[in-house]
Design an enzyme around this catalytic site. Structure first.
Site, PDB file in Angstrom:
ATOM      1  N   ASN A 212       0.844  -1.203   0.000  1.00  0.00           N
ATOM      2  CA  ASN A 212       0.000   0.000   0.000  1.00  0.00           C
ATOM      3  C   ASN A 212       0.878   1.253   0.000  1.00  0.00           C
ATOM      4  O   ASN A 212       2.099   1.157  -0.031  1.00  0.00           O
ATOM      5  CB  ASN A 212      -0.965  -0.012   1.194  1.00  0.00           C
ATOM      6  CG  ASN A 212      -0.218  -0.058   2.505  1.00  0.00           C
ATOM      7  OD1 ASN A 212       0.543   0.847   2.831  1.00  0.00           O
ATOM      8  ND2 ASN A 212      -0.404  -1.140   3.261  1.00  0.00           N
ATOM      9  N   LYS A 339     -13.895   0.940  15.330  1.00  0.00           N
ATOM     10  CA  LYS A 339     -12.610   0.244  15.546  1.00  0.00           C
ATOM     11  C   LYS A 339     -12.169   0.366  17.004  1.00  0.00           C
ATOM     12  O   LYS A 339     -11.615  -0.568  17.575  1.00  0.00           O
ATOM     13  CB  LYS A 339     -11.527   0.792  14.610  1.00  0.00           C
ATOM     14  CG  LYS A 339     -11.693   0.264  13.194  1.00  0.00           C
ATOM     15  CD  LYS A 339     -10.682   0.839  12.203  1.00  0.00           C
ATOM     16  CE  LYS A 339     -11.036   0.340  10.794  1.00  0.00           C
ATOM     17  NZ  LYS A 339     -10.302   0.995   9.734  1.00  0.00           N
TER      18      LYS A 339
HETATM   19  O1  PMT Z   1       3.021   6.150   6.480  1.00  0.00           O
HETATM   20  P1  PMT Z   1       2.484   7.477   5.988  1.00  0.00           P
HETATM   21  O2  PMT Z   1       2.674   7.652   4.507  1.00  0.00           O
HETATM   22  O3  PMT Z   1       3.008   8.634   6.761  1.00  0.00           O
HETATM   23  O4  PMT Z   1       0.888   7.453   6.198  1.00  0.00           O
HETATM   24  C1  PMT Z   1       0.351   7.421   7.464  1.00  0.00           C
HETATM   25  C2  PMT Z   1      -0.834   6.465   7.562  1.00  0.00           C
HETATM   26  C3  PMT Z   1      -1.970   6.975   6.697  1.00  0.00           C
HETATM   27  C4  PMT Z   1      -0.440   5.058   7.119  1.00  0.00           C
HETATM   28  C5  PMT Z   1      -1.230   6.408   9.086  1.00  0.00           C
HETATM   29  O5  PMT Z   1      -1.595   7.706   9.498  1.00  0.00           O
HETATM   30  C6  PMT Z   1      -2.398   5.442   9.322  1.00  0.00           C
HETATM   31  O6  PMT Z   1      -3.555   5.751   9.175  1.00  0.00           O
HETATM   32  N1  PMT Z   1      -2.048   4.180   9.716  1.00  0.00           N
HETATM   33  C7  PMT Z   1      -3.020   3.097   9.870  1.00  0.00           C
HETATM   34  C8  PMT Z   1      -3.333   2.535   8.498  1.00  0.00           C
HETATM   35  C9  PMT Z   1      -4.292   1.363   8.568  1.00  0.00           C
HETATM   36  O7  PMT Z   1      -3.940   0.279   8.236  1.00  0.00           O
HETATM   37  O8  PMT Z   1      -5.480   1.649   9.091  1.00  0.00           O
HETATM   38  P2  PMT Z   1      -6.719   0.562   9.206  1.00  0.00           P
HETATM   39  O9  PMT Z   1      -7.905   1.426   9.501  1.00  0.00           O
HETATM   40  O10 PMT Z   1      -6.758  -0.305   8.041  1.00  0.00           O
HETATM   41  O11 PMT Z   1      -6.305  -0.299  10.460  1.00  0.00           O
HETATM   42  C10 PMT Z   1      -6.725   0.018  11.791  1.00  0.00           C
HETATM   43  C11 PMT Z   1      -5.631  -0.259  12.779  1.00  0.00           C
HETATM   44  O12 PMT Z   1      -5.393  -1.675  12.840  1.00  0.00           O
HETATM   45  C12 PMT Z   1      -4.298   0.395  12.471  1.00  0.00           C
HETATM   46  O13 PMT Z   1      -3.738   0.830  13.701  1.00  0.00           O
HETATM   47  C13 PMT Z   1      -3.469  -0.745  11.886  1.00  0.00           C
HETATM   48  O14 PMT Z   1      -2.078  -0.575  12.181  1.00  0.00           O
HETATM   49  C14 PMT Z   1      -4.033  -1.951  12.631  1.00  0.00           C
HETATM   50  N2  PMT Z   1      -3.943  -3.230  11.908  1.00  0.00           N
HETATM   51  C15 PMT Z   1      -4.711  -3.446  10.799  1.00  0.00           C
HETATM   52  C16 PMT Z   1      -4.659  -4.697  10.196  1.00  0.00           C
HETATM   53  C17 PMT Z   1      -3.823  -5.694  10.721  1.00  0.00           C
HETATM   54  N3  PMT Z   1      -3.736  -6.883  10.162  1.00  0.00           N
HETATM   55  N4  PMT Z   1      -3.083  -5.430  11.806  1.00  0.00           N
HETATM   56  C18 PMT Z   1      -3.129  -4.224  12.414  1.00  0.00           C
HETATM   57  O15 PMT Z   1      -2.421  -3.997  13.410  1.00  0.00           O
END
Ligand code: PMT
Length: 416
Positions: A212, A339
């Site tokens: 991604n 979440k």
């Molecule tokens: O890296 P940059 O370019 O600076 O961009 C920053 C960012 C947009 C990546 C960052 O600010 C951000 O939003 N990170 C979380 C991205 C994400 O995967 O969000 P999500 O809504 O899909 O996941 C929710 C949470 O679960 C997140 O804390 C993620 O780390 C966690 N997760 C998700 C799936 C998984 N299998 N394991 C996880 O730990």
């Protein structure tokens, strides 16, 4: 803090505008708060506001016969279990250090047997002035608690050490006196913070992968900010090109499964976990051993869900303070709150993402949610935003540990 009697002395600095909130925080912990202001304090905050939040008339004048008749200043000095001066200007520190008593507040400080704590606030150059530092040392050597100051943006437009600690930090410092020197210097001193950052790569074959747009900038900025706040920082990183901040320990990972196992291998001493990585939600079931040939017209891949690193940390019985991120393209608040609940997090930082939004760029805007509160951070450089986020997370974390441990007010902080 139930029924503890606190004299809150306010001297004339811009940080006085935060004192109504400080009064509210102290009162919500059960303390009785008698506000005493200096003449210059009321240039920054009104007596009407302070009386409304404290529920008691504000004292300001040693020569006020009506107030003295109701409770004389010596009686007031005896009444207090703690005298807290916030903000404490360079001027009030000098008066206290000299033992002079030209006004009600300094007179009370001479006349009380209660412990005295001060939260200095001034321009960073003033704070580093030798005269101020000598006064500081003198007050500390007489047993006064010095709370702060904190590092950050100042009202004068400069940046440095001199900001008054936030009301929550002051309350936490009073509640957890052992943390005072740590809070004073750096709010996360002695704490370990683990941060995940960057993307993951899910292999398709030996040369291709699914990934991604995450650059790692947000997570790396958080790592630097947590380090600056005094924490020992472990950064569990996906493949990124961002330079590693000094004094941060990095563990390199590639896939979601790698990230999961590295996180769990090093989690033992972690106090705060922040999941800023964009972890893949799916991985390829059968990864081809070599390079898949492009002879076929179509290629189908079977994908299955990855393990959720963040949710697995939050599920642990002795979990750290767990903060997630939510990357959404719409309905930010609704999905983020979902979440927070579903993954059983302490806090969630929500950002809108898309091309040049959230991902990859140097700037970001976020909404933060936790049980009982929320905060909004408008668009700012990721390193500035990270400082503010770490300050907020640190405050919520300290609140949570002081609430969890139900620490009794110690005799050194407040007279029994
Ligand atoms: O890296 P940059 O370019 O600076 O961009 C920053 C960012 C947009 C990546 C960052 O600010 C951000 O939003 N990170 C979380 C991205 C994400 O995967 O969000 P999500 O809504 O899909 O996941 C929710 C949470 O679960 C997140 O804390 C993620 O780390 C966690 N997760 C998700 C799936 C998984 N299998 N394991 C996880 O730990």
């Amino acid at each position: 803090m139930q029924k503890k009697k606190i004299i809150l002395g306010i001297s004339g600095g811009i940080a006085a505008y935060k004192t109504p909130e400080l009064v509210r925080r102290l009162k919500s912990r059960g303390a009785e708060v008698q506000v005493v202001v200096t003449r210059s304090a009321i240039e920054f905050v009104t007596e009407t506001t302070l009386q409304a939040v404290s529920g008691l008339p504000v004292r300001s004048n040693l020569w006020d016969t009506n107030a003295e008749a109701a409770m004389g200043h010596i009686e007031l000095a005896r009444w207090a279990d703690l005298v807290l001066i916030a903000p404490a200007t360079a001027e009030i520190m000098a008066r206290l250090a000299a033992g002079s008593a030209p006004d009600l507040l300094t007179t009370l400080c001479l006349a009380t047997e209660a412990p005295i704590a001060i939260a200095p606030a001034m321009n960073h150059v003033m704070w580093s002035n030798v005269a101020v530092q000598k006064n500081r040392d003198r007050l500390e050597s007489r047993g006064m608690q010095i709370l702060g100051p904190a590092h950050g943006d100042q009202a004068c437009g400069e940046n440095g050490l001199g900001r008054m600690l936030e009301p929550d930090d002051i309350v936490a410092a009073i509640l957890v006196p052992k943390a005072v020197p740590e809070i004073a210097a750096k709010p996360l001193s002695g704490k370990t913070v683990m941060i995940t950052a960057g993307p993951t790569r899910e292999a398709i074959d030996s040369v291709r992968y699914i990934s991604n747009r995450s650059s790692g900038k947000m997570g790396y900025a958080l790592a630097a900010a947590a380090r600056d706040a005094g924490a020992k920082v472990m950064l569990v990183s996906g493949p990124v090109a961002v330079p590693l901040p000094e004094n941060v320990v990095r563990f390199d990972t590639e896939s979601a499964a790698d990230m999961y196992s590295v996180v769990h291998q090093h989690l033992e001493s972690v106090d705060i976990f922040i999941g800023a990585a964009a972890v893949a939600d799916f991985h390829v079931v059968d990864v081809a051993a070599g390079k898949i040939k492009k002879t076929a017209k179509e290629l189908s891949l079977d994908l299955e869900r990855t393990k959720d690193v963040l949710a697995s940390v939050a599920r642990l019985p002795d979990r750290p303070f767990t903060v997630g991120f939510a990357a959404e393209t719409d309905n930010l608040r609704e999905y983020a709150l979902g979440k927070l609940e579903r993954k059983n997090l302490h806090m969630i930082v929500a950002n809108l993402v898309g091309k040049n939004l959230g991902f990859e760029t140097d700037r970001n805007a976020v909404e933060v949610f936790w049980r009982g509160g929320e905060a909004s951070f408008p668009i700012a450089a990721k390193d500035k935003l990270a400082e503010d986020l770490v300050a907020l997370i640190g405050t919520q974390y300290l609140e949570s540990i002081s609430a969890d441990t139900q620490i009794e007010l110690p005799t050194i902080a407040i007279r029994d």
